[in-house]
Design a protein around this motif. Structure first.
Motif, PDB file in Angstrom:
ATOM      1  N   LEU A  59      15.812  54.112  43.446  1.00  0.00           N
ATOM      2  CA  LEU A  59      16.142  54.823  44.800  1.00  0.00           C
ATOM      3  C   LEU A  59      17.396  56.080  45.187  1.00  0.00           C
ATOM      4  N   GLY A  60      18.907  55.014  44.478  1.00  0.00           N
ATOM      5  CA  GLY A  60      19.512  55.573  44.825  1.00  0.00           C
ATOM      6  C   GLY A  60      20.812  54.136  45.084  1.00  0.00           C
ATOM      7  N   ILE A  61      22.230  54.397  46.078  1.00  0.00           N
ATOM      8  CA  ILE A  61      23.051  53.352  46.288  1.00  0.00           C
ATOM      9  C   ILE A  61      22.684  53.110  47.369  1.00  0.00           C
ATOM     10  N   GLN A  62      23.003  52.628  48.323  1.00  0.00           N
ATOM     11  CA  GLN A  62      23.345  52.351  49.973  1.00  0.00           C
ATOM     12  C   GLN A  62      24.906  50.966  49.906  1.00  0.00           C
ATOM     13  N   LEU A  63      25.689  52.155  50.958  1.00  0.00           N
ATOM     14  CA  LEU A  63      26.937  51.340  50.810  1.00  0.00           C
ATOM     15  C   LEU A  63      27.283  51.231  52.563  1.00  0.00           C
ATOM     16  N   SER A  64      27.414  50.086  52.968  1.00  0.00           N
ATOM     17  CA  SER A  64      27.919  49.533  54.324  1.00  0.00           C
ATOM     18  C   SER A  64      29.448  49.484  54.595  1.00  0.00           C
ATOM     19  N   VAL A  65      29.574  49.775  55.251  1.00  0.00           N
ATOM     20  CA  VAL A  65      30.769  48.251  56.249  1.00  0.00           C
ATOM     21  C   VAL A  65      30.283  47.984  57.694  1.00  0.00           C
ATOM     22  N   THR A  66      31.084  46.469  57.739  1.00  0.00           N
ATOM     23  CA  THR A  66      30.936  45.999  58.515  1.00  0.00           C
ATOM     24  C   THR A  66      32.274  45.651  59.513  1.00  0.00           C
ATOM     25  N   LYS A  67      32.462  45.937  60.663  1.00  0.00           N
ATOM     26  CA  LYS A  67      32.988  45.404  61.714  1.00  0.00           C
ATOM     27  C   LYS A  67      32.744  45.018  62.662  1.00  0.00           C
ATOM     28  N   GLY A  68      33.987  43.905  63.260  1.00  0.00           N
ATOM     29  CA  GLY A  68      33.575  42.640  64.412  1.00  0.00           C
ATOM     30  C   GLY A  68      34.303  42.448  64.015  1.00  0.00           C
TER      31      GLY A  68
END
Length: 244
Positions: A131-140
């Motif tokens: 499928l691919g590669i998923q990147l994420s950035v979580t802020k809080g």
């Protein structure tokens, strides 16, 4: 018939780098066959890096928000904003030097709080084979808490927003672990090279983990995406600019 739900597992493979967590979650694909009582299950692997670093001596350098000094600064700003004598003059809403001074003292803790509530808590990379590669950035918000050990650093994490970037497999040329010169230092980075000369997408841009953490993630991503199951744990980048 009751079927048990798949459970996820969390491992920290690097003892000296507890900011890296590998979260493995079984994902059920399709419906359960009543005759064989089975279904297709895939393992989704998430590489999560928290926004702090542990030095060799055990000292932790935080980049995700609140520490004791930060709390004291916020309390000091708030107390000063409400206790200054100029605030009495500001209540009359008259345009004066006292009003402007009081207004600046009031918005200072508000801006400070907004900045600290928008800190990067962690970044993730999820390789999805075929499928691919998923990147994420979580802020809080990240505050110290001995009663809320959500991570190994005994922090209470309150996520407020998460942004995602998905790179389809058809756009991925390769995944690299490389070196870059930044002023007077050398940094390692994990990059996803896109096809047709469309550039490189950098992972962990905010947390900036060290070489050992990136190498662990690099090997895992290449194993899942490209089927490289050979023992390449001894492969080390010896010269600047060299990549795999």
């Amino acid at each position: 018939m009751h079927h048990s739900q798949p459970t996820r597992t969390i491992t920290r493979p690097l003892v000296n780098h507890p900011q890296l967590e590998i979260i493995s979650t079984p994902v059920t694909i399709g419906l359960v066959d009543n005759e064989t009582n089975s279904s297709d299950t895939l393992l989704q692997v998430e590489y999560r890096v928290y926004n702090y670093k542990q030095l060799d001596g055990g000292r932790i350098i935080r980049g995700d928000g609140w520490n004791l000094l930060t709390i004291l600064v916020f309390i000091g700003l708030t107390w000063t904003a409400w206790s200054r004598a100029q605030w009495n003059g500001a209540l009359a809403w008259q345009w004066s030097e006292q009003t402007v001074t009081a207004f600046l003292w009031i918005i200072s803790p508000v801006i400070f709080l907004k900045h600290k509530c928008n800190a990067v808590l962690y970044e993730t990379v999820i390789p999805l084979p075929s499928l691919g590669i998923q990147l994420s950035v979580t802020k809080g918000v990240s505050i110290p808490s001995l009663l809320c050990p959500f991570t190994s650093s005994r922090r209470c994490l309150i996520p407020l927003s998460t942004s995602y970037t998905f790179i389809p497999l058809s756009d991925i040329s390769t995944v690299i672990l490389n070196q870059a010169l930044t002023r007077f230092t050398v940094r390692y980075y994990l990059g996803i090279v896109k096809k047709r000369g469309e550039g490189i997408v950098l992972a962990f841009h905010a947390t900036r983990p060290g070489f050992q953490v990136l190498k662990e993630i690099y090997h895992g991503v290449r194993e899942l995406m490209f089927g490289e199951f050979d023992d390449i744990s001894n492969a080390v980048l010896d010269t600047p600019g060299k990549q795999r």
